[in-house]
Design a protein around this motif. Structure first.
Motif, PDB file in Angstrom:
ATOM      1  N   ILE A 192       6.911   6.561  -6.954  1.00 35.70           N
ATOM      2  CA  ILE A 192       5.853   5.749  -6.360  1.00 35.70           C
ATOM      3  C   ILE A 192       5.059   6.564  -5.332  1.00 35.70           C
ATOM      4  CG2 ILE A 192       5.441   3.754  -4.861  1.00 35.70           C
ATOM      5  CD1 ILE A 192       6.073   2.939  -7.681  1.00 35.70           C
TER       6      ILE A 192
ATOM      7  N   TYR B 268      -3.225   9.104  -7.026  1.00 36.42           N
ATOM      8  CA  TYR B 268      -4.297   8.158  -7.331  1.00 36.42           C
ATOM      9  C   TYR B 268      -4.753   7.329  -6.137  1.00 36.42           C
ATOM     10  CZ  TYR B 268      -3.672   9.307 -12.209  1.00 36.42           C
ATOM     11  OH  TYR B 268      -3.610   9.973 -13.397  1.00 36.42           O
TER      12      TYR B 268
ATOM     13  N   ARG C 131     -12.643   6.090  -2.800  1.00 35.25           N
ATOM     14  CA  ARG C 131     -13.550   5.773  -3.909  1.00 35.25           C
ATOM     15  C   ARG C 131     -14.950   5.570  -3.359  1.00 35.25           C
ATOM     16  NH1 ARG C 131      -8.224   6.059  -5.701  1.00 35.25           N
ATOM     17  NH2 ARG C 131      -8.016   5.345  -7.830  1.00 35.25           N
TER      18      ARG C 131
ATOM     19  N   TRP D 241       0.191  -5.086  -0.028  1.00 34.86           N
ATOM     20  CA  TRP D 241       1.072  -3.917   0.041  1.00 34.86           C
ATOM     21  C   TRP D 241       1.411  -3.464  -1.372  1.00 34.86           C
ATOM     22  CZ3 TRP D 241       1.842  -1.556   4.565  1.00 34.86           C
ATOM     23  CH2 TRP D 241       1.580  -2.289   5.721  1.00 34.86           C
ATOM     24  N   ALA D 242       2.017  -2.295  -1.446  1.00 33.93           N
ATOM     25  CA  ALA D 242       2.378  -1.759  -2.752  1.00 33.93           C
ATOM     26  C   ALA D 242       3.480  -2.594  -3.380  1.00 33.93           C
ATOM     27  CB  ALA D 242       2.852  -0.322  -2.594  1.00 33.93           C
ATOM     28  N   GLU D 243       3.311  -2.933  -4.648  1.00 35.38           N
ATOM     29  CA  GLU D 243       4.403  -3.569  -5.364  1.00 35.38           C
ATOM     30  C   GLU D 243       4.469  -2.976  -6.751  1.00 35.38           C
ATOM     31  OE1 GLU D 243       3.913  -7.697  -6.096  1.00 35.38           O
ATOM     32  OE2 GLU D 243       1.750  -7.595  -6.198  1.00 35.38           O
ATOM     33  N   SER D 244       5.664  -2.889  -7.253  1.00 34.34           N
ATOM     34  CA  SER D 244       5.824  -2.196  -8.518  1.00 34.34           C
ATOM     35  C   SER D 244       7.030  -2.753  -9.265  1.00 34.34           C
ATOM     36  CB  SER D 244       6.018  -0.703  -8.247  1.00 34.34           C
ATOM     37  OG  SER D 244       6.437  -0.064  -9.402  1.00 34.34           O
ATOM     38  N   GLY D 245       6.996  -2.588 -10.557  1.00 26.87           N
ATOM     39  CA  GLY D 245       8.127  -3.004 -11.374  1.00 26.87           C
ATOM     40  C   GLY D 245       8.273  -2.053 -12.534  1.00 26.87           C
ATOM     41  N   VAL D 246       9.499  -1.823 -12.946  1.00 23.19           N
ATOM     42  CA  VAL D 246       9.705  -0.961 -14.101  1.00 23.19           C
ATOM     43  C   VAL D 246      10.767  -1.624 -14.969  1.00 23.19           C
ATOM     44  CG1 VAL D 246      11.372   0.472 -12.882  1.00 23.19           C
ATOM     45  CG2 VAL D 246      10.227   1.393 -14.845  1.00 23.19           C
ATOM     46  N   VAL D 247      10.612  -1.508 -16.279  1.00 27.24           N
ATOM     47  CA  VAL D 247      11.590  -2.102 -17.176  1.00 27.24           C
ATOM     48  C   VAL D 247      12.280  -0.992 -17.932  1.00 27.24           C
ATOM     49  CG1 VAL D 247      11.978  -3.757 -19.015  1.00 27.24           C
ATOM     50  CG2 VAL D 247      10.078  -4.074 -17.449  1.00 27.24           C
TER      51      VAL D 247
ATOM     52  N   PHE E  90       6.131   0.573 -16.846  1.00 25.12           N
ATOM     53  CA  PHE E  90       6.157   0.941 -15.432  1.00 25.12           C
ATOM     54  C   PHE E  90       4.833   0.465 -14.871  1.00 25.12           C
ATOM     55  CE2 PHE E  90       8.008   4.222 -12.439  1.00 25.12           C
ATOM     56  CZ  PHE E  90       7.250   3.834 -11.372  1.00 25.12           C
ATOM     57  N   GLN E  91       4.866  -0.490 -13.997  1.00 31.62           N
ATOM     58  CA  GLN E  91       3.592  -0.901 -13.420  1.00 31.62           C
ATOM     59  C   GLN E  91       3.630  -0.772 -11.903  1.00 31.62           C
ATOM     60  OE1 GLN E  91       3.367  -5.080 -14.762  1.00 31.62           O
ATOM     61  NE2 GLN E  91       3.430  -5.537 -12.584  1.00 31.62           N
ATOM     62  N   TYR E  92       2.492  -0.493 -11.353  1.00 27.79           N
ATOM     63  CA  TYR E  92       2.435  -0.234  -9.916  1.00 27.79           C
ATOM     64  C   TYR E  92       1.078  -0.676  -9.404  1.00 27.79           C
ATOM     65  CZ  TYR E  92       2.221   2.514  -5.603  1.00 27.79           C
ATOM     66  OH  TYR E  92       2.083   2.913  -4.299  1.00 27.79           O
ATOM     67  N   LYS E  93       1.106  -1.596  -8.459  1.00 27.23           N
ATOM     68  CA  LYS E  93      -0.144  -2.057  -7.856  1.00 27.23           C
ATOM     69  C   LYS E  93      -0.128  -1.676  -6.388  1.00 27.23           C
ATOM     70  CE  LYS E  93       0.687  -5.994 -10.207  1.00 27.23           C
ATOM     71  NZ  LYS E  93       0.674  -7.434 -10.445  1.00 27.23           N
ATOM     72  N   MET E  94      -1.081  -0.849  -6.009  1.00 29.76           N
ATOM     73  CA  MET E  94      -1.108  -0.374  -4.629  1.00 29.76           C
ATOM     74  C   MET E  94      -2.175  -1.163  -3.879  1.00 29.76           C
ATOM     75  SD  MET E  94      -0.181   1.774  -2.311  1.00 29.76           S
ATOM     76  CE  MET E  94      -0.840   1.376  -0.714  1.00 29.76           C
TER      77      MET E  94
ATOM     78  N   PHE F 273      -5.581   0.843  -5.778  1.00 34.12           N
ATOM     79  CA  PHE F 273      -5.641   1.062  -7.217  1.00 34.12           C
ATOM     80  C   PHE F 273      -4.455   0.355  -7.862  1.00 34.12           C
ATOM     81  CE2 PHE F 273      -2.611   4.210  -5.937  1.00 34.12           C
ATOM     82  CZ  PHE F 273      -1.767   4.385  -7.019  1.00 34.12           C
TER      83      PHE F 273
ATOM     84  N   MET G 164      -1.921   0.770 -11.546  1.00 33.95           N
ATOM     85  CA  MET G 164      -1.693   1.628 -12.702  1.00 33.95           C
ATOM     86  C   MET G 164      -0.513   1.132 -13.508  1.00 33.95           C
ATOM     87  SD  MET G 164       0.017   4.966 -10.986  1.00 33.95           S
ATOM     88  CE  MET G 164       0.361   5.693 -12.563  1.00 33.95           C
TER      89      MET G 164
ATOM     90  N   VAL H  47       2.209   2.551 -16.848  1.00 29.89           N
ATOM     91  CA  VAL H  47       2.590   3.497 -17.892  1.00 29.89           C
ATOM     92  C   VAL H  47       3.364   2.673 -18.896  1.00 29.89           C
ATOM     93  CG1 VAL H  47       3.807   5.617 -18.436  1.00 29.89           C
ATOM     94  CG2 VAL H  47       2.907   5.264 -16.150  1.00 29.89           C
TER      95      VAL H  47
END
Lengths: 422, 421
Positions: free
Chosen positions: A301, A308, A313, A338-344, B329-333, B337, B339, B341
């Motif tokens: 992360i 990115y 921008r 805030w940043a949030e993320s998930g992975v499977v 794999f998802q990521y929201k910042m 941005f 993204m 995968v």
């Protein structure tokens, strides 16, 4: 609170008696819940702080002075890997590049800005601070703060001399500064077989405990860790060291345990993002594998964010995205600021989630199979916990504490202290 | 046959077609040549050839390569890379006895029909002169037998040089290698001029692939050569290999156009297409805004990150390294941005980086899923050549990439319909 403030200057022993006597008097045999115990501890700490502020007090050498930042002291023989450890953990140096590090000639002081502020002091191995005619070290300046002494032993070398010096050090420190935790890192264990590692650990432990009990010191706070900079063990060891320095860790753990139960998580970690040290986890047994994947997840992360998210921008881009058909500021188009993320994971559809708490901390949790569809509910629960965590750190943030140097740092803002929680 | 022409027409010179059925013999051999690329991996013993091959294609971790022993003679492996590209990887053991053998007895066998030569220099080598002498011999043999081959020179083990000196050391070495290459070409040219010229009538295309006789050299021969500084301990290895692979992928132009139209359709800032096992970047697209990304090394960096993430997952799940490890794999910042995968086709993963916004994100995910059939040909020879009805569809999409664009509206509305909580 006012009553405790009243008996200023009194020996702290009084307070203890009073505190324990109170709940015991009405019901001699009574169950004291962990929460109540914790409350009384918080109360006691708070009372002492007020005392300190209110009146001049005889400095008590046995209680640590909590004025400054907790301090981690890295010591050990030369070439045992102290500077490598501090570069890898605190400066994100790739382990392979520690080959190029020069030997440390004088004490390196680093300050680590994170959810708590730490000081990391890296001592040169060739100088014995206790028996050195050339220099005289101010022991109070070194050991005066609350903190941990990390003694690094090279497991791939002959460690007898290191153990002997460690014994001397422990004896010195234990006598004058018993509040310092002593953490022994049996280092460079990568490449050693599991059996051999444990043999070394056992040998070192016995040598140190024998020596200590010969000198009449029992139950000294000495802990042992097997570490290497080439895998996650060094981070895990640091996690354990730092967790001991966190005020009211139990509360944090309780929060995470609660979250795990509600959302059926397998394991949850609260990470310090910069160092990948976890500062709290839920109460399920420790599991190296889940720590590794969570810590690598944080890494991924961070890298994604750098590639990115680290460049601005253009206005044009923003204007287009906020125009029709969206017609909303970008901030309102997203669900979470805030940043949030998930992975499977592919094997059993097991998801892992990450949520940023503040700029230093992230919550990472491994979920049970098939719970990915319930992400919306889970997100709501996580939101609540994150709010709780933020509040927690607001409350436990070190306050001015009557020390002039510290006062400026907090900007004079009187943060809501512990009392509201009482 | 008309299908075949259509595809190769739009796909550029490198046809997708795998026409073992019904093709004329000449076409067949030509296609076969396109499909199976002979890649020679050479360099001194211990320079790290097998290590890098294991890392890129067999999912080894950098530290696992310590277990590898010396390669004896030539280790042949067929690496399936995307459906219709197979790499014939010749990992040539680098001990001197073997080297001499390649250059003498096996010369024709080893150096004919080479698509790519990858030559690895060990930067720590003590005997640079000798290394370069061997290199000159190898290049001469290559020029003699396959002068169209591309040459990639990897200056390897750069991690052993202190970071601040790497640039200088590399520049010096590049100059040296270029000089030696020119010398090698000159030697061959001189030799070929002194020989009676028998085959001037044959153009390179007509030359039989199995031909063992040395070709004659045009006087203006230039070797197509690229140099890279690499190390197995960082992403530089991925950069080098992505460039090596890049020119070999058939149908690259088609992939790029389709990726671009997909990107425009879903409003993305950047799209990267990865091969599934090696996680090398096959193709990439960026919007005008995405182009302004200051991280020029982000492609190899992403390869490296995702590949090590794959290792982590495999360690955690206990599944074999070559198995598929994560499907999404998802990521929201926040409002910076977003993204994701995700597994794309059987052989590829796709990375999409896009502007923030829940609705935009969800619809993009649906659209990428919907675009999968248009990229199906990445997994194998197009069905059209084999005479299937479905093949027509895939070829049509090749000709009309904007078919993907029409998806955005339906997908977009659906996305708005189920926003993430």
């Amino acid at each position: 609170m006012s009553s405790s403030g009243g008996d200023r200057g009194g020996p702290s022993g009084d307070g203890h008696e009073e505190l324990h006597a109170q709940p015991l008097r009405p019901l001699p045999v009574r169950f004291i819940s962990p929460a109540a115990l914790n409350l009384s501890r918080v109360y006691e700490q708070n009372r002492q702080r007020i005392q300190k502020k209110d009146g001049p007090k005889v400095p008590d050498p046995t209680t640590p002075q909590t004025k400054g930042k907790p301090r981690l002291l890295l010591m050990g023989q030369r070439r045992s890997g102290k500077s490598s450890i501090s570069s890898v953990v605190f400066h994100k140096l790739p382990a392979s590049e520690t080959l190029f590090l020069e030997s440390t000639a004088r004490i390196q002081k680093d300050s680590l800005n994170s959810f708590m502020e730490f000081q990391v002091w890296d001592f040169p191995g060739q100088i014995d601070i206790f028996e050195n005619p050339a220099y005289s070290f101010d022991m109070d300046a070194i050991f005066g703060e609350i903190g941990a002494l990390i003694w690094v032993i090279d497991a791939q070398d002959d460690y007898l001399e290191a153990v002997a010096r460690l014994n001397v050090t422990i004896l010195h420190v234990q006598r004058s500064y018993p509040h310092i935790n002593i953490e022994v890192f049996i280092h460079k264990v990568d490449g050693l077989s599991d059996d051999y590692k444990l043999d070394i650990q056992r040998d070192v432990t016995i040598r140190i405990q024998d020596e200590l009990s010969d000198q009449g010191i029992e139950n000294a706070p000495v802990n042992f860790h097997l570490t290497s900079i080439y895998n996650h063990s060094i981070f895990e060891a640091f996690s354990k060291v730092i967790q001991k320095l966190i005020p009211r860790l139990g509360q944090l753990e309780a929060m995470l345990t609660n979250l795990c139960r509600t959302c059926r998580f397998e394991k949850a970690y609260l990470f310090d993002v910069n160092t990948k040290i976890y500062i709290a986890t839920d109460s399920t047994p420790e599991d190296m594998a889940s720590y590794e994947i969570c810590s690598d997840y944080v890494d991924v992360i961070i890298d994604f964010t750098e590639v990115y998210g680290s460049w601005p921008r253009s206005q044009e881009w923003k204007a287009r995205l906020e125009g029709e058909p969206w017609a909303q500021p970008l901030g309102e188009q997203v669900g979470c600021e805030w940043a949030e993320s998930g992975v499977v994971l592919a094997d059993a559809q097991r998801p892992i989630m990450l949520r940023e708490v503040d700029k230093f901390l992230a919550l990472v949790a491994i979920m049970k199979e098939g719970s990915y569809e319930k992400m919306p509910q889970i997100n709501m629960n996580v939101d609540v916990v994150v709010k709780g965590l933020i509040e927690f750190f607001e409350i436990t943030k070190p306050r001015g504490g009557g020390i002039a140097g510290q006062g400026g740092q907090d900007g004079g803002v009187v943060s809501p202290g512990v009392p509201p929680a009482l | 046959m008309s299908d075949l022409e259509t595809t190769s027409g739009s796909g550029g010179p490198a046809g997708v077609t795998d026409g073992p059925i019904g093709g004329a013999p000449t076409t067949q051999t030509q296609l076969k040549k396109v499909k199976k690329q002979k890649v020679l991996l050479m360099g001194k013993s211990g320079s790290g050839k097998s290590s890098m091959r294991s890392i890129i294609f067999s999912n080894y971790l950098a530290r696992d390569t310590r277990r590898l022993g010396a390669t004896i003679d030539i280790d042949l492996s067929h690496v399936k890379f995307l459906g219709n590209l197979t790499l014939n990887l010749w990992d040539c053991g680098g001990q001197e006895a073997f080297m001499e053998n390649y250059l003498s007895q096996q010369r024709a066998h080893v150096f004919s029909n080479v698509g790519v030569l990858i030559y690895v220099f060990d930067i720590e080598s003590r005997d640079v002169e000798r290394d370069l002498a061997t290199y000159v011999n190898i290049i001469s043999a290559l020029v003699q037998y396959s002068r169209d081959a591309q040459v990639f020179v990897l200056i390897h083990k750069m991690d052993l040089i202190p970071p601040q000196m790497r640039e200088d050391v590399f520049v010096q070495r590049v100059a040296l290698v270029r000089k030696k290459t020119a010398e090698a070409v000159a030697i061959v040219r001189k030799a070929s001029l002194s020989q009676p010229q028998q085959q001037t009538s044959l153009s390179p295309q007509q030359q039989q692939p199995g031909s063992t006789s040395p070709t004659t050299l045009p006087s203006d021969l230039e070797i197509d050569m690229q140099l890279f500084a690499t190390s197995i301990w960082d992403q530089s290895l991925y950069k080098a290999w992505a460039s090596i692979i890049h020119d070999l992928v058939p149908n690259l132009a088609v992939i790029e156009t389709q990726l671009a139209s997909l990107g425009v359709a879903i409003d993305a800032d950047e799209i990267l297409l990865f091969e599934r096992t090696s996680f090398l970047v096959v193709s990439k697209w960026a919007s005008r805004e995405g182009e302004t990304n200051p991280w020029g090394d982000r492609f190899e960096r992403m390869s490296n990150i995702l590949k090590s993430w794959k290792h982590t997952c495999s360690k955690f799940t206990g599944t074999p390294r070559n198995a598929e490890q994560f499907c999404e794999f998802q990521y929201k910042m926040g409002s910076t941005f977003a993204m994701f995968v995700t597994k794309f086709t059987t052989n590829t993963y796709i990375l999409v980086c896009m502007p923030p916004g829940e609705a935009r994100f969800n619809s993009a995910k649906l659209n990428v899923a919907a675009a999968r059939p248009w990229f199906k040909y990445l997994d194998g020879p197009p069905a059209g050549v084999l005479g299937g009805g479905g093949g027509g569809g895939s070829v049509a999409s090749v000709q009309n990439p904007y078919a993907v664009g029409s998806l955005v509206f339906s997908g977009g509305e659906r996305g708005v319909g189920n926003p993430d909580s």
